[in-house]
Design a protein around this motif. Structure first.
Motif, PDB file in Angstrom:
ATOM      1  N   HIS A 105       0.696  -1.011   0.171  1.00  0.00           N
ATOM      2  CA  HIS A 105      -0.122   0.020   0.094  1.00  0.00           C
ATOM      3  C   HIS A 105       0.513   1.127   0.487  1.00  0.00           C
ATOM      4  CE1 HIS A 105      -3.609  -1.776   0.938  1.00  0.00           C
ATOM      5  NE2 HIS A 105      -3.683  -2.637   1.782  1.00  0.00           N
ATOM      6  N   GLY A 106       2.274   1.204   0.918  1.00  0.00           N
ATOM      7  CA  GLY A 106       2.941   2.292   0.331  1.00  0.00           C
ATOM      8  C   GLY A 106       2.724   3.476   1.010  1.00  0.00           C
ATOM      9  N   HIS A 107       1.546   3.472   1.959  1.00  0.00           N
ATOM     10  CA  HIS A 107       0.995   3.876   3.394  1.00  0.00           C
ATOM     11  C   HIS A 107      -0.217   3.592   4.820  1.00  0.00           C
ATOM     12  CE1 HIS A 107      -2.479   6.723   4.561  1.00  0.00           C
ATOM     13  NE2 HIS A 107      -1.709   7.930   4.063  1.00  0.00           N
ATOM     14  N   PHE A 108       1.282   4.424   5.716  1.00  0.00           N
ATOM     15  CA  PHE A 108       0.659   3.580   6.604  1.00  0.00           C
ATOM     16  C   PHE A 108      -0.682   3.049   7.249  1.00  0.00           C
ATOM     17  CE2 PHE A 108       5.095   4.017   8.008  1.00  0.00           C
ATOM     18  CZ  PHE A 108       5.374   2.975   8.609  1.00  0.00           C
ATOM     19  N   GLY A 109      -1.563   4.525   6.918  1.00  0.00           N
ATOM     20  CA  GLY A 109      -3.537   4.381   7.416  1.00  0.00           C
ATOM     21  C   GLY A 109      -3.882   3.076   6.501  1.00  0.00           C
ATOM     22  N   ARG A 110      -3.927   3.368   5.009  1.00  0.00           N
ATOM     23  CA  ARG A 110      -4.836   2.240   4.268  1.00  0.00           C
ATOM     24  C   ARG A 110      -3.811   0.413   4.441  1.00  0.00           C
ATOM     25  NH1 ARG A 110      -3.229   5.908   0.269  1.00  0.00           N
ATOM     26  NH2 ARG A 110      -0.804   4.881  -0.654  1.00  0.00           N
ATOM     27  N   ALA A 111      -2.988   0.423   4.838  1.00  0.00           N
ATOM     28  CA  ALA A 111      -1.657  -0.656   5.395  1.00  0.00           C
ATOM     29  C   ALA A 111      -2.357  -1.470   6.438  1.00  0.00           C
ATOM     30  CB  ALA A 111      -0.410  -0.523   5.872  1.00  0.00           C
ATOM     31  N   SER A 112      -2.794  -0.171   7.679  1.00  0.00           N
ATOM     32  CA  SER A 112      -3.492  -0.941   9.320  1.00  0.00           C
ATOM     33  C   SER A 112      -4.826  -0.647   9.111  1.00  0.00           C
ATOM     34  CB  SER A 112      -3.406   0.829  10.302  1.00  0.00           C
ATOM     35  OG  SER A 112      -3.502   1.501   9.509  1.00  0.00           O
ATOM     36  N   ALA A 162      -5.882  -2.428   5.236  1.00  0.00           N
ATOM     37  CA  ALA A 162      -5.928  -3.547   4.980  1.00  0.00           C
ATOM     38  C   ALA A 162      -5.873  -4.663   6.412  1.00  0.00           C
ATOM     39  CB  ALA A 162      -5.078  -3.713   4.562  1.00  0.00           C
ATOM     40  N   CYS A 163      -5.096  -4.666   7.143  1.00  0.00           N
ATOM     41  CA  CYS A 163      -4.696  -5.527   8.460  1.00  0.00           C
ATOM     42  C   CYS A 163      -5.592  -5.269   9.617  1.00  0.00           C
ATOM     43  CB  CYS A 163      -3.255  -5.445   8.775  1.00  0.00           C
ATOM     44  SG  CYS A 163      -1.636  -5.356   7.862  1.00  0.00           S
ATOM     45  N   SER A 164      -6.370  -4.405   9.751  1.00  0.00           N
ATOM     46  CA  SER A 164      -7.873  -4.779  10.626  1.00  0.00           C
ATOM     47  C   SER A 164      -6.876  -4.511  11.865  1.00  0.00           C
ATOM     48  CB  SER A 164      -8.299  -5.516  10.780  1.00  0.00           C
ATOM     49  OG  SER A 164      -9.118  -5.709   9.756  1.00  0.00           O
ATOM     50  N   ILE A 165      -5.581  -3.414  12.033  1.00  0.00           N
ATOM     51  CA  ILE A 165      -5.264  -2.514  12.969  1.00  0.00           C
ATOM     52  C   ILE A 165      -5.041  -1.460  12.924  1.00  0.00           C
ATOM     53  CG2 ILE A 165      -3.725  -5.032  13.219  1.00  0.00           C
ATOM     54  CD1 ILE A 165      -1.426  -3.486  12.725  1.00  0.00           C
ATOM     55  N   SER A 166      -4.579  -0.928  14.114  1.00  0.00           N
ATOM     56  CA  SER A 166      -4.903   0.284  14.613  1.00  0.00           C
ATOM     57  C   SER A 166      -3.200   0.515  13.971  1.00  0.00           C
ATOM     58  CB  SER A 166      -4.079   0.910  15.789  1.00  0.00           C
ATOM     59  OG  SER A 166      -3.619   0.660  16.419  1.00  0.00           O
ATOM     60  N   GLN A 167      -3.126   2.589  13.585  1.00  0.00           N
ATOM     61  CA  GLN A 167      -1.963   2.766  12.579  1.00  0.00           C
ATOM     62  C   GLN A 167      -1.030   2.573  13.165  1.00  0.00           C
ATOM     63  OE1 GLN A 167      -2.122   6.711   9.775  1.00  0.00           O
ATOM     64  NE2 GLN A 167      -0.179   6.882  10.353  1.00  0.00           N
ATOM     65  N   PRO A 168      -0.727   2.983  14.768  1.00  0.00           N
ATOM     66  CA  PRO A 168      -0.177   3.133  15.624  1.00  0.00           C
ATOM     67  C   PRO A 168       0.919   1.697  15.665  1.00  0.00           C
ATOM     68  CG  PRO A 168      -1.354   4.655  16.472  1.00  0.00           C
ATOM     69  CD  PRO A 168      -2.347   4.005  15.153  1.00  0.00           C
ATOM     70  N   ALA A 169      -0.200   0.356  15.910  1.00  0.00           N
ATOM     71  CA  ALA A 169       0.678  -0.305  16.313  1.00  0.00           C
ATOM     72  C   ALA A 169       0.956  -0.896  14.969  1.00  0.00           C
ATOM     73  CB  ALA A 169      -1.614  -1.396  16.467  1.00  0.00           C
ATOM     74  N   LEU A 170       0.734  -0.807  14.116  1.00  0.00           N
ATOM     75  CA  LEU A 170       1.627  -1.065  12.668  1.00  0.00           C
ATOM     76  C   LEU A 170       3.152  -0.498  13.248  1.00  0.00           C
ATOM     77  CD1 LEU A 170       1.898  -2.324   9.998  1.00  0.00           C
ATOM     78  CD2 LEU A 170       0.816  -0.513   9.360  1.00  0.00           C
ATOM     79  N   SER A 171       2.695   0.931  13.226  1.00  0.00           N
ATOM     80  CA  SER A 171       4.591   1.507  13.026  1.00  0.00           C
ATOM     81  C   SER A 171       4.971   1.068  14.411  1.00  0.00           C
ATOM     82  CB  SER A 171       3.951   2.934  13.518  1.00  0.00           C
ATOM     83  OG  SER A 171       2.807   3.523  12.892  1.00  0.00           O
ATOM     84  N   VAL A 172       4.586   0.153  15.335  1.00  0.00           N
ATOM     85  CA  VAL A 172       4.788  -1.134  16.347  1.00  0.00           C
ATOM     86  C   VAL A 172       5.875  -1.891  15.812  1.00  0.00           C
ATOM     87  CG1 VAL A 172       5.191  -2.100  18.542  1.00  0.00           C
ATOM     88  CG2 VAL A 172       4.173   1.271  18.243  1.00  0.00           C
TER      89      VAL A 172
END
Length: 300
Positions: A18-25, A27-37
């Motif tokens: 996705h090249g984007h934290f918001g869209r990727a999170s 798609a993964c059904s998690i929050s953006q901060p959790a994905l970043s961690v």
């Protein structure tokens, strides 16, 4: 080095796609901060960066690109383990990811989904509508189980099953209904409206008219068959559409339909999947469901 987890690899794959934290999170059904961690922990484990972070998007580093190739192979192998288990059952159950090209999806999907869910109550269908090159790539990466496309695709790693042949028809303004049907050479001199670059249906129409795709064109191209038909209804030109689209796309536009004389333009519709897929037997059965859906459309 701490052990990598499949969860981290799936999060990495989503962000790479996705090249984007918001869209990727999302798609993964998690929050953006959790994905970043999770991504940060993965980079710390590896001891190097995987992404270049920008204000609006992220892109893979050189190492990240090499890492992504290995990750896709790992995730594909893991998914195929699940497919192997599903293949051992008599009926398909669980997730089924099907890709469909835009010139088929609106017309066949309702019948395909209805027939599949009727015969497989435990199936979860996920649909991906996109252009053929994207679907082929996602099949190779293990992101899809199968795709309904126009054949041939001619990829050595994919199985191709031809399902049916479909004719193209000419759509022209309703006032032209009594005029002779133009031949393919006559179409070259008319304002022929086409789908934009990337659609295989565009290439098939150009091939029938013997027009080079690089030839300068007077008219803007469209992104959907619906738009093409409405443009014809407004008197901007003529277009070609597949037979399965007639009832849906022409019901609200002042246009007429004409069938070409032989040789008629046509395309072959089929299903494709990876030759290594353990679900080959089940996918062959599903291809029959697609064939039946087409037969239902033709009898309406």
């Amino acid at each position: 080095m701490r052990n990598l987890t499949l969860k981290q690899l799936r999060y990495f794959e989503s962000l790479a796609q996705h090249g984007h934290f918001g869209r990727a999170s999302h798609a993964c059904s998690i929050s953006q901060p959790a994905l970043s961690v999770q991504i940060r922990e993965l980079e710390e484990t590896l001891g190097t960066g995987l992404f270049e972070r920008g204000a609006r998007h992220v892109r893979l580093t050189n190492f990240g690109e090499e890492f992504a190739v290995r990750v896709r192979g790992i995730l594909r192998s893991v998914d195929e383990l699940g497919e192997l288990a599903r293949a051992s059952r008599d009926h398909l159950a669980g997730r089924l990811r099907i890709g469909v090209i835009p010139t088929i999806a609106p017309y066949l999907l309702p019948d395909i989904i209805t027939n599949l869910t009727a015969s497989n109550s435990n199936i979860e269908i996920q649909i991906r509508e996109s252009l053929t090159p994207i679907l082929v790539r996602e099949l190779a990466d293990g992101l899809l189980d199968a795709a309904v496309v126009a054949l041939p695709v001619s990829e050595p790693s994919l199985t191709e099953i031809a399902l049916f042949e479909e004719k193209f028809v000419l759509v022209r303004p309703v006032g032209d209904e009594d005029k002779p049907v133009p031949g393919h050479e006559d179409l070259r001199e008319m304002k022929l409206l086409l789908l934009e670059e990337g659609h295989c249906f565009r290439d098939q129409a150009l091939s029938f008219c013997n027009i080079q795709s690089s030839r300068p064109r007077e008219m803007l191209d469209a992104s959907s068959l619906a738009t093409l038909v409405q443009m014809v209804g407004a008197g901007l030109g003529v277009t070609l559409i597949p037979e399965m689209a007639i009832s849906v796309e022409t019901r609200s536009a002042p246009v007429s339909i004409a069938h070409f004389k032989s040789p008629q333009p046509s395309r072959t519709i089929g299903m494709i999947w990876r030759k290594t897929s353990p679900l080959a037997k089940q996918l062959t059965q599903i291809s029959e469901v697609v064939r039946q859906a087409t037969a239902a459309i033709k009898t309406r």
